[in-house]
Motif scaffolding. Structure first.
Motif, PDB file in Angstrom:
ATOM      1  N   SER A  93      46.005  41.111  35.139  1.00  0.00           N
ATOM      2  CA  SER A  93      45.088  40.183  35.795  1.00  0.00           C
ATOM      3  C   SER A  93      44.883  38.888  35.024  1.00  0.00           C
ATOM      4  N   ARG A  94      45.333  38.831  33.767  1.00  0.00           N
ATOM      5  CA  ARG A  94      45.135  37.621  32.967  1.00  0.00           C
ATOM      6  C   ARG A  94      46.455  37.142  32.390  1.00  0.00           C
ATOM      7  N   PRO A  95      46.628  35.819  32.253  1.00  0.00           N
ATOM      8  CA  PRO A  95      47.843  35.300  31.631  1.00  0.00           C
ATOM      9  C   PRO A  95      47.803  35.467  30.118  1.00  0.00           C
ATOM     10  N   ALA A  96      48.980  35.393  29.523  1.00  0.00           N
ATOM     11  CA  ALA A  96      49.133  35.497  28.068  1.00  0.00           C
ATOM     12  C   ALA A  96      49.497  34.125  27.526  1.00  0.00           C
ATOM     13  N   ALA A  97      48.624  33.575  26.698  1.00  0.00           N
ATOM     14  CA  ALA A  97      48.851  32.268  26.074  1.00  0.00           C
ATOM     15  C   ALA A  97      49.461  32.456  24.690  1.00  0.00           C
ATOM     16  N   VAL A  98      50.140  31.447  24.217  1.00  0.00           N
ATOM     17  CA  VAL A  98      50.554  31.358  22.820  1.00  0.00           C
ATOM     18  C   VAL A  98      49.977  30.051  22.299  1.00  0.00           C
ATOM     19  N   ALA A 113      40.660  58.530  36.535  1.00  0.00           N
ATOM     20  CA  ALA A 113      40.157  58.525  37.913  1.00  0.00           C
ATOM     21  C   ALA A 113      40.184  57.094  38.421  1.00  0.00           C
ATOM     22  N   THR A 114      40.743  56.891  39.604  1.00  0.00           N
ATOM     23  CA  THR A 114      40.798  55.557  40.203  1.00  0.00           C
ATOM     24  C   THR A 114      39.995  55.556  41.487  1.00  0.00           C
ATOM     25  N   GLN A 115      39.072  54.614  41.582  1.00  0.00           N
ATOM     26  CA  GLN A 115      38.214  54.483  42.760  1.00  0.00           C
ATOM     27  C   GLN A 115      38.268  53.038  43.255  1.00  0.00           C
ATOM     28  N   ARG A 116      38.280  52.903  44.577  1.00  0.00           N
ATOM     29  CA  ARG A 116      38.351  51.561  45.179  1.00  0.00           C
ATOM     30  C   ARG A 116      37.226  51.433  46.198  1.00  0.00           C
ATOM     31  N   SER A 117      36.463  50.359  46.083  1.00  0.00           N
ATOM     32  CA  SER A 117      35.314  50.176  46.961  1.00  0.00           C
ATOM     33  C   SER A 117      35.735  49.638  48.322  1.00  0.00           C
ATOM     34  N   GLU A 125      34.545  35.082  50.337  1.00  0.00           N
ATOM     35  CA  GLU A 125      33.971  35.827  51.459  1.00  0.00           C
ATOM     36  C   GLU A 125      33.872  37.320  51.203  1.00  0.00           C
ATOM     37  N   ARG A 126      34.768  37.863  50.367  1.00  0.00           N
ATOM     38  CA  ARG A 126      34.758  39.315  50.191  1.00  0.00           C
ATOM     39  C   ARG A 126      35.316  39.684  48.827  1.00  0.00           C
ATOM     40  N   GLY A 127      34.801  40.801  48.308  1.00  0.00           N
ATOM     41  CA  GLY A 127      35.298  41.313  47.048  1.00  0.00           C
ATOM     42  C   GLY A 127      35.471  42.817  47.108  1.00  0.00           C
ATOM     43  N   VAL A 128      36.487  43.304  46.436  1.00  0.00           N
ATOM     44  CA  VAL A 128      36.745  44.739  46.312  1.00  0.00           C
ATOM     45  C   VAL A 128      36.725  45.083  44.829  1.00  0.00           C
ATOM     46  N   THR A 133      36.688  52.400  30.509  1.00  0.00           N
ATOM     47  CA  THR A 133      36.724  51.968  31.902  1.00  0.00           C
ATOM     48  C   THR A 133      37.443  50.633  32.008  1.00  0.00           C
ATOM     49  N   ARG A 134      38.067  50.445  33.151  1.00  0.00           N
ATOM     50  CA  ARG A 134      38.677  49.153  33.466  1.00  0.00           C
ATOM     51  C   ARG A 134      38.252  48.789  34.883  1.00  0.00           C
ATOM     52  N   ILE A 135      37.545  47.668  35.019  1.00  0.00           N
ATOM     53  CA  ILE A 135      37.036  47.219  36.306  1.00  0.00           C
ATOM     54  C   ILE A 135      37.790  45.965  36.713  1.00  0.00           C
ATOM     55  N   THR A 136      38.405  45.971  37.889  1.00  0.00           N
ATOM     56  CA  THR A 136      39.102  44.793  38.393  1.00  0.00           C
ATOM     57  C   THR A 136      38.616  44.479  39.804  1.00  0.00           C
ATOM     58  N   THR A 137      38.859  43.243  40.208  1.00  0.00           N
ATOM     59  CA  THR A 137      38.435  42.778  41.539  1.00  0.00           C
ATOM     60  C   THR A 137      39.635  42.131  42.230  1.00  0.00           C
ATOM     61  N   PRO A 138      40.598  42.927  42.681  1.00  0.00           N
ATOM     62  CA  PRO A 138      41.827  42.358  43.255  1.00  0.00           C
ATOM     63  C   PRO A 138      41.570  41.661  44.587  1.00  0.00           C
ATOM     64  N   ASP A 139      42.412  40.668  44.875  1.00  0.00           N
ATOM     65  CA  ASP A 139      42.388  39.968  46.166  1.00  0.00           C
ATOM     66  C   ASP A 139      41.007  39.394  46.472  1.00  0.00           C
TER      67      ASP A 139
END
Length: 820
Positions: free
Chosen positions: A425-430, A215-219, A163-166, A153-159
């Motif tokens: 969603s995350r930066p790549a450091a060196v 399967a992709t689902q968006r709340s 006040e609000r989360g998706v 599974t991969r869970i993300t919270t875009p935007d």
């Protein structure tokens, strides 16, 4: 529990009829090096593990998996003589479907593990130890034919805003049934109390036999989600159910958090829109006695111990850590940078001191594939943890053969691109980019050591990935060991805010804990907590200055009367290798006050199921590898059965310390029936000096001053055309090398910056800070060739060259590595 183990080759050990009755009985996690106490050496080769599984019947409509969290470093997995999988890479987990080989009755699992250095396998080098073994948890998992694969599974919270989360849930659905299946995917979002906060729209898939679909689902928007921060580590769970023909075939839970980050080049780091200068520590995974094979409870203690000192950031140096480490960082509230196992180290003659990148063309493709495979596995395994704020591509990869440096740069660019593709969603450091022009290859630059000085305001998001490097045995000094941080341009010694400008995101001390090192015990003792997880005084310094908690009264020498025996918890909750307790022995006077007296102490498990890394007893002695220092010693105990373990600490002339520890959940310990842990005596390796070699190439430098365009780092860059020169008005010019090793010095090698008259004096710094003269050369003519000065027979790490004359093109130290 219940594994049989053998170190060395064992022809036919994968077969069911093989006789393993003479092998050692062990439980997982387990290391080839058991017991391990910070030695530079460790067993190298292959080892075998075997375990019988009884099944009433063969699986029907079900799948059975073995999920390995880590095996160092090549693992071959067999069931009933059939090889089912081979995994290469020691720090990332893997899952094996064992269903095809299972049968009713007795089944035999055999795992061959090999930790020999391999030129095509990452890492090729590193300043750590590389012990073999099934040193992390192995899980037996049953699912339906239609299931979510491990880490699927991969869970993300875009935007996300305050006040609000998706929530977007991407779920892999695997169909191992013989026919196509219509699958309904249902996902609920619940908070830490289990309350439903969101229900995602159902996803419906037609999954062909033998395939995996996504399967992709968006709340819908979730109002004002509780944001994850180190101070408020709020967590949620995505509970996913797969339904086929009205019947649930799998349930898969994924923990995650709501938080967003921003890394900037000019304003530093932001968490949830709030600026935050993070203060952290680098951490290795190994601990006294058990080596790399530590329990989940021990991992949690490590994370908590850094948080209890006031730190809020951890860098997982220099490899992906146990999955439970990420979970502990989530739950306890620590920012975390997980690092891929691509690193190098200041060269010395060891297989693990090789060029970071292959020197032979035949090894290049295999090595690059290994690096990318393990980066992808790290991201997949750890991607849902809110504590992880960036991925690191590796550490100090500039320690590589000069002709391979362009290929190192290209590989790092490829890794950054792969990281972006796998996790946008995350930066790549060196990390460790203070040499080799590596600092602009990723989204974030992590500078080690003198990089804090050499790269002020570099124009990219940046942090000090390592500072300090103070060698000390406990108790050490009540001081922070700021090291090169204090030399940041514009900084003032002892004033932390002066080296925390807006353009720097944070800093991490080297190191949080003492660790095993191929460079020797002394060089591995740079932690603010020792190898047994007892704090040094530096830990208390940070705790006082970051949290306002005053240090305890330091123990003094006195008349010892007794031993006090305590534990980190009142009980071991589970007898399965995931839980343990840390036992601490303290020397006290007649009033119970701790003393600094450090007599020999013996700790025995007199009855019950407990097990120490050395078996049923352990001896602590001053000056030994299994040390008692400053009046205290410690070791972790685990158990494979439920019952009460009774312990006794004793020392001649002192009252014994006694303690009882219950193990709660597990098969019952039956006195005189349950086999007791065998003695595993510790045989300390003989201290040896390595072969003579030249030290100092590309290691940290320092100078009294530097003329424009002639920085101190040019003195050991391997290029005779570049020079360090002091400023014209410098009254006593000098340049110094940190050899990053403890060296028995034999010669100083200097190449002046052109012909002229030079006077030279070389000095080595002792542990007490005193500088002793190694060699001197009176003012006289010198050509533009190399000068070699024989030295006094002295040992040390930091070497300083004082001079009269022009400048220095190259400076090195010839000697032998000391492994005390």
């Amino acid at each position: 529990a219940g594994w049989r183990y053998h170190l060395g080759a064992a022809a036919g050990a994968e077969q069911t009829g093989f006789d393993d009755s003479g092998w050692a009985a062990v439980g997982l996690p387990h290391s080839f090096s058991l017991p391990y106490f910070q030695a530079a050496g460790f067993p190298v080769g292959e080892g075998w593990y075997r375990k019988a599984l009884e099944l009433a019947q063969a699986p029907a409509g079900r799948r059975v998996f073995l999920e390995f969290e880590g095996a160092f470093q090549v693992a071959d997995v067999y069931v009933n003589g059939q090889r089912l999988a081979t995994h290469r890479g020691g720090y990332t987990g893997f899952s094996v479907d064992v269903t095809p080989a299972l049968k009713a009755g007795r089944n035999l699992v055999a795992v061959r593990v090999d930790n020999r250095w391999d030129p095509t396998l990452a890492p090729r080098a590193g300043e750590h130890v590389f012990s073999g073994g099934l040193y992390r948890d192995v899980w037996l998992v049953h699912t339906g034919d239609v299931h979510v694969p491990w880490t699927g599974t991969r869970i993300t919270t875009p935007d996300l805003t305050a006040e609000r989360g998706v929530v977007v849930a991407e779920t892999e659905v695997r169909n191992d049934a013989p026919r196509e299946q219509q699958v309904v995917v249902r996902t609920d979002i619940v908070d830490a109390r289990g309350a439903l906060v969101g229900r995602l729209p159902e996803a419906r898939l037609r999954v062909p036999a033998g395939q995996t679909l996504m399967a992709t689902q968006r709340s819908a928007p979730i109002p004002r989600p509780a944001l994850w921060t180190p101070e408020t580590p709020h967590l949620y769970r995505a509970v996913t159910r797969l339904v086929v023909a009205g019947r649930a075939t799998d349930r898969f839970e994924t923990e995650f958090g709501f938080r967003w980050t921003q890394w900037t080049a000019d304003r530093g780091f932001f968490l949830n829109g709030q600026h935050r200068y993070f203060r952290g520590a680098n951490v290795h995974q190994d601990q006294a006695g058990w080596g790399d094979a530590v329990t989940n409870a021990a991992i949690e203690r490590d994370v908590r111990q850094m948080k209890d000192a006031g730190f809020d950031f951890l860098r997982g140096s220099h490899y992906p850590h146990d999955p439970h480490f990420s979970a502990a960082a989530d739950r306890l509230g620590m920012l975390y940078m997980s690092e891929a196992p691509f690193w190098g180290t200041a060269g010395f003659k060891s297989p693990w001191g090789a060029s970071a990148y292959p020197t032979e063309a035949a090894h290049e493709a295999g090595f690059e594939a290994s690096v990318k495979q393990q980066l992808a596995e790290m991201i997949r395994i750890h991607r849902n943890h809110p504590s992880i704020v960036a991925w690191s591509m590796g550490n100090e990869a500039f320690f590589t053969a000069a002709h391979t440096l362009p290929k190192v740069r290209q590989l790092l660019k490829d890794m950054v691109a792969l990281s972006h593709a796998l996790d946008p969603s995350r930066p790549a450091a060196v990390s460790g980019v203070q040499r080799g022009e590596l600092d602009k290859l990723g989204d974030i630059a992590g500078y080690n050591g003198d990089g804090a000085v050499l790269f002020p305001n570099p124009g990219v998001p940046n942090f000090v990935a390592e500072y300090g490097s103070t060698i000390a045995d406990r108790p050490g000094e009540f001081a922070p060991g700021w090291g090169d941080l204090e030399r940041t341009p514009g900084a003032s010694a002892g004033k932390p805010e002066s080296w925390r400008p807006a353009w720097r995101s944070g800093e991490a001390i080297w190191a949080g804990f003492d660790h095993g090192s191929i460079a020797g015990r002394q060089f591995g003792s740079m932690g603010i907590v020792d190898f047994s997880r007892l704090p040094k005084r530096a830990w208390h310094w940070y705790r006082q200055h970051y949290l306002g908690i005053a240090p305890p009264a330091w123990p003094q020498a006195g008349k010892a009367a007794a031993l006090k025996l305590t534990a980190s918890a009142p009980a071991i909750r589970r007898a399965d290798g995931t839980d343990d307790v840390q036992l601490v022995v303290t020397v006290v006077d007649a009033e119970g006050r701790p003393l600094s007296n450090s007599p020999p102490v013996r700790l025995d498990i007199e009855s019950g199921p407990g097990e120490l890394p050395t078996g049923r007893r352990i001896a602590f002695a001053p000056g030994s590898d299994i040390a008692i220092r400053d009046g205290q010693a410690a070791i972790a105990m685990r158990s494979w059965q439920a019952g009460v373990s009774r312990l006794r600490a004793s020392s001649p002339g002192l009252q014994d310390g006694v303690l009882a520890i219950a193990t709660l959940a597990g098969p019952a310990f039956r006195p005189a029936i349950t086999p007791l842990a065998a003695d595993r005596p510790y045989h300390p390796p003989v201290a040896e000096l390595g072969e003579e070699q030249l030290f100092g190439r590309d290691t940290p430098t320092q100078a009294s001053s530097a003329a424009a365009g002639h920085a101190s780092r040019l003195v050991n860059d391997g290029d005779a055309a570049t020079c360090w020169r002091p400023e014209a008005l410098d009254p006593e010019p000098w340049v110094a090398l940190d050899l990053e090793r403890i060296v028995a010095i034999q010669r100083i090698v200097v190449r002046p910056c052109g012909a002229g008259r030079y006077a030279l004096q070389a000095e080595v710094q002792q542990m007490n800070g005193q500088w002793l003269v190694l060699a001197a050369r009176a003012l006289q003519e010198a050509g533009d060739g190399t000068l070699e000065l024989p030295t006094e027979a002295l040992t040390g790490r930091r070497v300083r060259l004082k001079l009269q004359g022009g400048g220095v093109a190259e400076f090195g130290v010839a000697g032998r590595l000391v492994n005390p």
